[in-house]
Design a protein around this motif. Structure first.
Motif, PDB file in Angstrom:
ATOM      1  N   ASN A  97      25.408 -22.208 -32.942  1.00 37.40           N
ATOM      2  CA  ASN A  97      25.342 -23.600 -33.357  1.00 37.40           C
ATOM      3  C   ASN A  97      25.507 -24.452 -32.116  1.00 37.40           C
ATOM      4  O   ASN A  97      26.361 -24.167 -31.289  1.00 37.40           O
ATOM      5  N   GLN A  98      24.692 -25.488 -32.006  1.00 39.21           N
ATOM      6  CA  GLN A  98      24.725 -26.278 -30.781  1.00 39.21           C
ATOM      7  C   GLN A  98      25.063 -27.732 -31.045  1.00 39.21           C
ATOM      8  O   GLN A  98      24.858 -28.237 -32.142  1.00 39.21           O
ATOM      9  N   GLU A  99      25.600 -28.368 -30.019  1.00 39.62           N
ATOM     10  CA  GLU A  99      26.038 -29.749 -30.178  1.00 39.62           C
ATOM     11  C   GLU A  99      25.714 -30.560 -28.933  1.00 39.62           C
ATOM     12  O   GLU A  99      25.961 -30.113 -27.824  1.00 39.62           O
ATOM     13  N   TRP A 100      25.152 -31.725 -29.140  1.00 35.09           N
ATOM     14  CA  TRP A 100      24.926 -32.671 -28.042  1.00 35.09           C
ATOM     15  C   TRP A 100      25.919 -33.806 -28.206  1.00 35.09           C
ATOM     16  O   TRP A 100      26.131 -34.265 -29.330  1.00 35.09           O
ATOM     17  N   ARG A 101      26.491 -34.252 -27.123  1.00 39.44           N
ATOM     18  CA  ARG A 101      27.373 -35.419 -27.202  1.00 39.44           C
ATOM     19  C   ARG A 101      26.920 -36.438 -26.181  1.00 39.44           C
ATOM     20  O   ARG A 101      26.631 -36.098 -25.038  1.00 39.44           O
TER      21      ARG A 101
ATOM     22  N   GLN B 455      23.182 -29.045 -34.341  1.00 39.85           N
ATOM     23  CA  GLN B 455      22.143 -28.217 -34.927  1.00 39.85           C
ATOM     24  C   GLN B 455      22.689 -26.814 -35.051  1.00 39.85           C
ATOM     25  O   GLN B 455      22.986 -26.164 -34.051  1.00 39.85           O
ATOM     26  N   SER B 456      22.803 -26.343 -36.269  1.00 38.38           N
ATOM     27  CA  SER B 456      23.160 -24.942 -36.446  1.00 38.38           C
ATOM     28  C   SER B 456      21.898 -24.122 -36.193  1.00 38.38           C
ATOM     29  O   SER B 456      20.805 -24.664 -36.102  1.00 38.38           O
ATOM     30  N   PHE B 457      22.083 -22.815 -36.094  1.00 39.68           N
ATOM     31  CA  PHE B 457      20.957 -21.926 -35.865  1.00 39.68           C
ATOM     32  C   PHE B 457      19.860 -22.155 -36.910  1.00 39.68           C
ATOM     33  O   PHE B 457      18.691 -22.308 -36.587  1.00 39.68           O
ATOM     34  N   PHE B 458      20.273 -22.231 -38.178  1.00 45.99           N
ATOM     35  CA  PHE B 458      19.288 -22.380 -39.250  1.00 45.99           C
ATOM     36  C   PHE B 458      18.682 -23.768 -39.277  1.00 45.99           C
ATOM     37  O   PHE B 458      17.529 -23.941 -39.650  1.00 45.99           O
ATOM     38  N   GLY B 463      13.986 -27.278 -38.123  1.00 47.58           N
ATOM     39  CA  GLY B 463      13.659 -28.554 -37.477  1.00 47.58           C
ATOM     40  C   GLY B 463      14.546 -29.695 -37.935  1.00 47.58           C
ATOM     41  O   GLY B 463      14.163 -30.852 -37.884  1.00 47.58           O
ATOM     42  N   LEU B 464      15.752 -29.342 -38.419  1.00 50.77           N
ATOM     43  CA  LEU B 464      16.667 -30.376 -38.915  1.00 50.77           C
ATOM     44  C   LEU B 464      17.832 -30.546 -37.938  1.00 50.77           C
ATOM     45  O   LEU B 464      18.082 -29.699 -37.089  1.00 50.77           O
ATOM     46  N   ALA B 465      18.559 -31.644 -38.107  1.00 55.66           N
ATOM     47  CA  ALA B 465      19.752 -31.871 -37.293  1.00 55.66           C
ATOM     48  C   ALA B 465      20.726 -32.719 -38.085  1.00 55.66           C
ATOM     49  O   ALA B 465      20.353 -33.355 -39.076  1.00 55.66           O
ATOM     50  N   THR B 466      21.974 -32.683 -37.674  1.00 58.79           N
ATOM     51  CA  THR B 466      22.976 -33.574 -38.240  1.00 58.79           C
ATOM     52  C   THR B 466      23.343 -34.580 -37.170  1.00 58.79           C
ATOM     53  O   THR B 466      23.889 -34.216 -36.137  1.00 58.79           O
TER      54      THR B 466
END
Lengths: 167, 510
Positions: A97-101, B455-458, B463-466
């Motif tokens: 899981n990745q995160e941009w800040r 963005q989680s792996f899934f 192509g989604l994001a939070t």
């Protein structure tokens, strides 16, 4: 895939973490898995014959642990990136899981470095940038100590020069 | 930042204001409040197993300790309000000296419970809107001052420049400003749609059992209960089940009404002349929360499932310095949805209210994701339970229940998707999500102090994001869940000009 292919993208931040961070993450993960594994091995040696499923959990832990320790640090190294401009701090972190800040310099409250025992041994540091939000600080982990210090100095300078009450 | 903690250099010249003590009556209130909690154990100790001199001495010692601690608290606590700072000194053994710059004060919360009201006292809590790093907010508490002093503090503390102090104002009707909202008795119909009734019944049951236990009564030999059990044994099962359900329902609904009335009686939301919003409410414990309007960063509309089904909603403030206890962000108790929208608009001085903006739906991939996330766990549970039954470890009904629940989870997933949405108005970022608790948040674009994009792996596969808007107010970050990555970034870029732009790139078309 057509999904999410339109519109803007975030470009990767300019700089990577120190390559030594891979070692740090590897040792860190290995220690975590050993802590989980050792009691199981002890239990297996003591009650092994009576509880055959213990063998299964030990093997399971070994496999998952080895995979995680082998894959995660490399993956993380490819993801972890950072950049500081005159206006903002931009960091990417995570692996699965990745995160941009993104934090604007005008909203920065404090800039600190943090060095755990392992990081000290490897000459690494984590830079923590806090803002007024309860969402947690922006962390840039696994930087070379010198780079970290330069980043802190630079951010402190630009923060001082930028007006704003941080809320 | 650390300069605000600890002792500040004394603020220069203007005549030093005096130090105030808490109201002397708090010496009486404090022991009474604390003794009330100890009353039952004390009575039990006294009368169960007979009286003995050492028990009397013990009780006397406890009473003396309470009175003494009250006395010491009164003697050692003092506060003053200077031109620039609020200072509070307290503690006997561990001396605490706090000093907060006045321009940091964001909210004033004045609470008086029944005992305080009998003595004419109030507890004043001042929120500073500053995180101490551990997630909790810095606040000053004055427990307790006289009601008049509390009112004076409320007016003084949030007043900034004396210049803004009321110039003679003929337009203002006598008796304060007309309320933006006030309790309408018809809103009581929303009370049963909150879960507060369940909570009340749960608390009462727990309390009753504890009482029985402390009085050493075995519930199985408790008269009324015994008779109920005998009646149940002699009656047909469906009648018993029906009766139990009816009684529980009556208790839950009754409890909900009581709680609604106790919490929200005399509810009034007003805009004061000193630039604050003020919420007053409460039947037994009265509460008055003043929020500095300048520090308001938005509103949130929450609709728990049942309340939503009944067409109701709550309205809350998204502001800094609202960490002063539960419910301090409340702007409107459960009320009709239209009323909640109206209050949101009034509070933000925004017409039409940003919460009514039509929202942009999220892509189909988001629906798939919501469905998977709702269904997979419920299916796994059903399969595990079925396997347990097949081996013979479990009876059959658990997995049957789990299977019956699957459609409900599917509906939940779909509903969560249906509720997802976001929009950008001239001043607000609006985001909605949730099913069991649907919330619509309107956050001032100028209140956004950064972005957190996850963005989680899934999510990457889909192509989604939070997209999380980071803010100093409220929960710290407000998220737009499962939005198309491109849409989400475009939203973030448009909401706060120039912040995200340097880090964006547009892919080559085609």
């Amino acid at each position: 895939m057509a999904k999410g292919d339109t519109g803007p993208r975030l470009r990767p931040p300019r700089h990577r973490a120190s390559p030594r961070a891979i070692t740090w993450w590897t040792i860190d993960a290995a220690i975590g898995w050993l802590v989980l594994l050792l009691p199981q091995v002890v239990a297996l040696l003591v009650w092994g014959s009576a509880k055959p499923w213990l063998t299964l959990t030990v093997i399971g832990t070994l496999v998952v642990g080895a995979l995680h320790t082998a894959v995660m640090p490399q993956w993380r190294y490819r993801v972890h990136r950072w950049e500081a401009t005159r206006e903002a701090v931009f960091a990417r972190s995570g692996w699965f899981n990745q995160e941009w800040r993104i934090a604007p310099v005008s909203r920065i409250q404090t800039v600190d470095t943090e060095r755990g025992a392992l990081q000290q041994l490897l000459g690494l540091a984590t830079v923590t940038v806090t803002t007024a939000s309860a969402a947690g600080p922006v962390k840039i982990a696994g930087l070379d100590v010198r780079t970290a210090q330069e980043l802190v100095d630079e951010l402190t300078r630009t923060t001082m020069a930028t007006p704003g009450d941080a809320t | 930042m650390t300069a605000a903690d600890g002792v500040m250099p004394a603020p220069p010249p203007p005549p030093e204001p005096d130090w105030h003590r808490l109201d002397a009556r708090m010496m009486a209130v404090k022991p009474v409040t604390e003794a009330a909690g100890l009353l039952l154990p004390v009575i039990l100790v006294m009368f169960v197993g007979g009286l003995s001199p050492w028990k009397l001495w013990g009780a006397a010692a406890v009473a003396a300790a309470l009175v003494l601690s009250g006395l010491f608290r009164w003697l050692t606590t003092s506060y003053r309000i200077s031109e620039t700072h609020v200072q509070l000194h307290s503690g006997l053994l561990v001396r605490k000296e706090r000093s907060v710059p006045r321009d940091r004060l964001r909210t004033v919360d004045v609470t008086s419970d029944l005992i305080h009201r009998v003595f004419g006292l109030s507890i004043v809590k001042v929120g500073t809107g500053r995180n101490d790093g551990a997630g909790s907010e810095d606040e000053l508490t004055l427990d307790a001052v006289s009601a008049a002093e509390a009112e004076r503090l409320r007016q003084v503390l949030l007043r900034r420049a004396p210049a803004r102090e009321t110039a003679p104002d003929e337009e203002r009707p006598a008796g304060g400003n007309p309320p933006l909202a006030a309790l309408d008795h018809r809103w009581l119909r929303y009370a049963p749609l909150t879960l507060s009734g369940l909570v009340a019944v749960g608390a009462m049951t727990g309390g009753a059992f504890q009482l029985l236990q402390q009085l050493d009564i075995d519930p199985r030999h408790f008269g009324p209960l015994e008779e109920a059990v005998r009646w149940a044994a002699e009656t047909a099962l469906p009648v018993v089940v029906g009766a139990v359900v009816l009684v529980l329902l009556a208790l839950v609904i009754g409890g909900a009404f009581v709680i609604y009335v106790v919490q929200y009686w005399h509810f009034r939301l007003t805009r004061e002349d000193d630039g604050t919003l003020r919420v007053r409410r409460g039947l037994l414990t009265t509460r008055s929360v003043s929020i500095e309007e300048q520090r308001l960063r938005g509103v949130s509309l929450s609709e728990p499932l049942l309340l939503r089904a009944g067409g109701g909603a709550r309205c809350g403030a998204v502001g800094t310095g609202l960490g002063t206890g539960e419910g301090s962000e409340l702007l409107l108790p459960p009320a009709p949805l239209s009323e909640a929208h109206r209050v949101a608009g009034e509070v933000l001085r925004c017409d039409p209210p940003p919460t009514t903006t039509s929202l942009r739906r999220h892509p189909a991939a988001a629906r798939q994701r919501r469905l998977i996330r709702a269904l997979v766990p419920s299916l796994v549970v059903a399969v595990v339970l079925a396997a347990g039954a097949w081996i013979g470890w479990l009876p059959h009904w658990p997995w049957l229940v789990a299977v019956v629940a699957v459609p409900f989870f599917a509906w939940l997933g779909l509903d969560r998707y249906r509720n997802l949405g976001h929009a950008l108005t001239s001043r607000y970022v609006v985001s909605r999500g949730g099913s069991l608790l649907r919330t619509t948040v309107a956050l001032q674009r100028t209140g956004v102090i950064g972005w957190r994009i996850r963005q989680s792996f899934f999510q990457r596969l889909a192509g989604l994001a939070t997209i999380g808007a980071v803010t100093a107010a409220g929960e710290g970050v407000y998220e737009v869940l499962d939005v198309d990555l491109g849409d989400g970034l475009a939203l973030a870029d448009a909401a706060v000009p120039d912040l995200l732009a340097p880090f964006l790139e547009t892919p080559e078309p085609g």
